[in-house]
Design an enzyme around this catalytic site. Structure first.
Site, PDB file in Angstrom:
ATOM      1  N   THR A 195      -7.115  22.433  17.709  1.00  0.00           N
ATOM      2  CA  THR A 195      -6.950  23.513  16.727  1.00  0.00           C
ATOM      3  C   THR A 195      -5.494  23.635  16.307  1.00  0.00           C
ATOM      4  O   THR A 195      -4.598  23.242  17.037  1.00  0.00           O
ATOM      5  CB  THR A 195      -7.477  24.864  17.278  1.00  0.00           C
ATOM      6  OG1 THR A 195      -7.342  25.846  16.262  1.00  0.00           O
ATOM      7  CG2 THR A 195      -6.728  25.325  18.508  1.00  0.00           C
ATOM      8  N   ARG A 196      -5.307  24.198  15.085  1.00  0.00           N
ATOM      9  CA  ARG A 196      -3.943  24.499  14.628  1.00  0.00           C
ATOM     10  C   ARG A 196      -3.902  25.961  14.186  1.00  0.00           C
ATOM     11  O   ARG A 196      -3.034  26.387  13.467  1.00  0.00           O
ATOM     12  CB  ARG A 196      -3.502  23.583  13.482  1.00  0.00           C
ATOM     13  CG  ARG A 196      -4.586  23.194  12.501  1.00  0.00           C
ATOM     14  CD  ARG A 196      -4.004  22.556  11.270  1.00  0.00           C
ATOM     15  NE  ARG A 196      -3.733  23.566  10.302  1.00  0.00           N
ATOM     16  CZ  ARG A 196      -4.603  23.991   9.378  1.00  0.00           C
ATOM     17  NH1 ARG A 196      -5.789  23.468   9.290  1.00  0.00           N
ATOM     18  NH2 ARG A 196      -4.253  24.936   8.531  1.00  0.00           N
ATOM     19  N   HIS A 200     -10.195  32.592  17.387  1.00  0.00           N
ATOM     20  CA  HIS A 200     -10.970  33.815  17.279  1.00  0.00           C
ATOM     21  C   HIS A 200     -12.244  33.648  18.114  1.00  0.00           C
ATOM     22  O   HIS A 200     -12.448  32.612  18.728  1.00  0.00           O
ATOM     23  CB  HIS A 200     -11.269  34.107  15.811  1.00  0.00           C
ATOM     24  CG  HIS A 200     -10.024  34.247  14.997  1.00  0.00           C
ATOM     25  ND1 HIS A 200      -9.117  35.256  15.227  1.00  0.00           N
ATOM     26  CD2 HIS A 200      -9.477  33.469  14.039  1.00  0.00           C
ATOM     27  CE1 HIS A 200      -8.100  35.125  14.400  1.00  0.00           C
ATOM     28  NE2 HIS A 200      -8.285  34.034  13.668  1.00  0.00           N
ATOM     29  N   HIS A 203     -14.337  30.459  17.650  1.00  0.00           N
ATOM     30  CA  HIS A 203     -13.805  29.251  18.295  1.00  0.00           C
ATOM     31  C   HIS A 203     -14.118  29.261  19.788  1.00  0.00           C
ATOM     32  O   HIS A 203     -14.441  28.241  20.379  1.00  0.00           O
ATOM     33  CB  HIS A 203     -12.284  29.159  18.110  1.00  0.00           C
ATOM     34  CG  HIS A 203     -11.861  29.174  16.685  1.00  0.00           C
ATOM     35  ND1 HIS A 203     -11.201  30.238  16.125  1.00  0.00           N
ATOM     36  CD2 HIS A 203     -12.019  28.271  15.702  1.00  0.00           C
ATOM     37  CE1 HIS A 203     -10.969  29.982  14.857  1.00  0.00           C
ATOM     38  NE2 HIS A 203     -11.453  28.796  14.570  1.00  0.00           N
TER      39      HIS A 203
END
Ligand code: PPS
Length: 568
Positions: A195-196, A200, A203
């Site tokens: 992820t970048r 939340h 995710h």
């Protein structure tokens, strides 16, 4: 003594002991190159084995093979060209010496490249072959096109010192360290998550569901190198990940940071990410919707289909050595009070969606972030990083002809802001800046742009620190004004005020007698007389001071700032 191949079995390219001392000694005679941000990330991951089987920067045949077929000459699958980019002079010196010393921004020697090939390249062709287009709405294409490099350099890397990680050094690991950690813990199945963004609840649920499905532990493996401009800064994201980690329960998940320079290459990048996670010892890798997607193209259309990345990686599943878990979008379903895949969701879940833009708006305006969207411990960190507008810094940037009234209005605005807010205000007036920050500059286009860039840089720093900066140069060129807007807006508010008093009125005022001199040809290149002024089309306010006094003008700006939420 001939230099020996010390590529270690763990894939690391580090050289140690006497050999390193000797190499360092020799390196004093070789030309050197300061790595760009992207090169520094690439070098670190080459050196620690994350890019195995690569042993250095790619030569021409490998570069072309990788771009066209996603393969190295030896048949290995590798989708991303990893090159050094140099200007012609630097490239010729490296070719002649046969060696190139790589340094970080501070000049510390990190590695030596045994140069095997130097060749000129065409950036546009390379972008087209790599991305299928050269649309500069794509952030990495824009970066490639802006580079001044003319040549690429390939050659084996001999690592001397790993690039230093200042941000959370304890959360950076080499592939060997992570693999040893998994072995020690007895985690034989590990599902990695790329992820970048801040994570939340969706995710969290994606990773939890994926781990549950295959009976694995979770590795949160966020990218902290180069991501998309405008992303939430890594320092904030990492704190969000740290806050979230306990939600997985004891001994179910680990966090490690990946200093990778993303290319935002969608499907090709997804394949690359899979190979890298395999090198770090993960057994499974989640590929979600629009993995490493670069957003919209210049026609406002997505660059890739939402599931293109999953499809491409699927094609190579026999070869990549890691099992990909393709995941559909998940949504919150209020009837189940939990997250489910889109096809299982009830009608009511339609009302439970929050876009990134809406999230940023709520953060900025201090509005509630619902718990179904983000865990409260994560919202709290995001809130600290995104104070509401009335606690953010801002810049008011004036532009206009000489004697248009910029300085007078700026002075009046400064006084008003000081009285009303009790905050400190910095005024970067054109004339004043030219006696200190830009004292050596003249009035050519190049010097004027440099002057505005400097003012913009100082204003962006003041804004970032929560302060108020007022800038009042002529700033006659649109492009550099836009550059300043981009620089500042990243860090807080930006308002462009065009003091649009017509030339005839400015010339009538002529308080310094400069227009008279310019008309007489004593001063050359005077703005409005024999030098251009590009009136802005993107100004938030336009004020003609022919019939509006400085206090009234300042009040108009205060009203605007208040309406925008920057003032209480
Ligand atoms: S710029 O174009 O934004 O870099 O100009 P700036 O730094 O605001 O400097 C403008 C002041 O310099 C004086 N001056 C000139 N202005 C325009 N063109 C030429 N050739 C020139 N030579 C000197 C002038 O006094 C400007 O001040 P202001 O306050 O705008 O009248």
């Amino acid at each position: 003594m001939p230099l020996q191949n010390s590529t270690r079995s763990d894939g690391s390219l580090m050289v140690g002991g006497e050999e390193a001392a000797e190499l360092l000694q020799q390196s004093r005679d070789w030309p050197s190159h300061r790595c760009s941000e992207v090169e520094l990330c690439d070098l670190g991951l080459l050196m620690n084995g994350a890019f195995a089987p690569l042993t250095g920067f790619l030569d021409r045949a490998d570069t072309e093979g990788v771009i066209r077929e996603m393969r190295l000459q030896n048949g290995h699958l590798w989708p991303m060209p990893i090159n050094l980019e140099l200007g012609e002079e630097e490239a010729m010196a490296a070719e002649k010496a046969g060696h190139l010393v790589l340094r970080d921004v501070e000049g510390t020697v990190l590695a030596v490249v045994e140069v095997s090939e130097v060749w000129p390249y065409d950036k546009k062709t390379m972008a087209e072959e790599m991305f299928g287009h050269s649309d500069e709405a794509h952030p990495f294409v824009a970066r490639m096109m802006a580079s001044r490099a003319t040549h690429l350099v390939g050659g084996r890397v001999r690592g001397l010192q790993m690039p230093r990680q200042y941000l959370f050094p304890e959360l950076h690991h080499t592939p060997a360290q992570l693999r040893a950690f998994f072995a020690e813990k007895g985690w034989d199945k590990v599902v990695a998550f790329q992820t970048r963004n801040p994570m939340h609840r969706a995710h969290f649920e994606i990773t939890r569901m994926a781990a549950e499905k295959v009976g694995a532990k979770v590795l949160l493996h966020p990218v902290v190198g180069v991501t998309r401009p405008g992303d939430v800064p890594a320092v904030i994201r990492v704190q969000c990940y740290q806050a979230l980690l306990p939600r997985y329960g004891e001994d179910n998940a680990a966090l490690s940071l990946l200093p990778l320079a993303m290319r935002m290459a969608g499907p090709r990048e997804a394949l690359w990410h899979s190979l890298i996670r395999r090198n770090y010892g993960a057994t499974h890798f989640i590929i979600g919707r629009d993995h490493a997607g670069p957003g919209m193209n210049s026609q406002g259309k997505p660059f890739h289909g939402p599931y293109d990345a999953q499809e491409l990686v699927e094609k190579y599943s026999d070869e990549i050595g890691i099992t990909v878990i393709p995941l559909q979008m998940v949504v919150y379903d209020p009837q189940k009070d939990g997250y489910v895949t889109q096809d299982e969701a009830s009608e009511a879940s339609k009302n439970y969606q929050l876009s990134g833009t809406e999230l940023r708006r709520r953060l900025r305006e201090g509005e509630e972030i619902p718990e179904w969207f983000t865990f409260p411990e994560v919202s709290q960190i995001l809130r600290r990083a995104y104070p509401p507008r009335n606690r953010q810094g801002f810049t008011v940037f004036f532009t206009g002809l000489s004697a248009s009234g910029k300085s007078t209005v700026a002075q009046a605005l400064m006084a008003k802001l000081q009285v009303e807010t009790g905050r400190d205000v910095t005024l970067l007036d054109g004339d004043v800046v030219r006696t200190n920050l830009s004292s050596e500059l003249g009035f050519s286009k190049e010097h004027r742009d440099l002057n505005i860039q400097r003012i913009g840089y100082v204003a962006s720093e003041i804004t970032r620190h929560g302060g108020i900066a007022l800038c009042a140069p002529i700033a006659p060129y649109d492009e550099v004004r836009k550059e300043v807007r981009r620089m500042v807006s990243d860090r807080g508010g930006f308002t462009l005020v065009h003091i649009s008093t017509p030339l005839a009125e400015c010339e009538r005022r002529d308080p310094k007698g400069l227009y008279a001199k310019a008309r007489a040809g004593v001063i050359k290149g005077f703005t409005g007389i024999d030098d251009p002024y590009e009136a802005p089309e993107d100004a938030e306010l336009s004020i003609d001071t022919t019939s509006i006094g400085p206090h009234e003008a300042a009040q108009m700006i205060v009203d605007h700032l208040r309406a925008e939420g920057y003032l209480d």
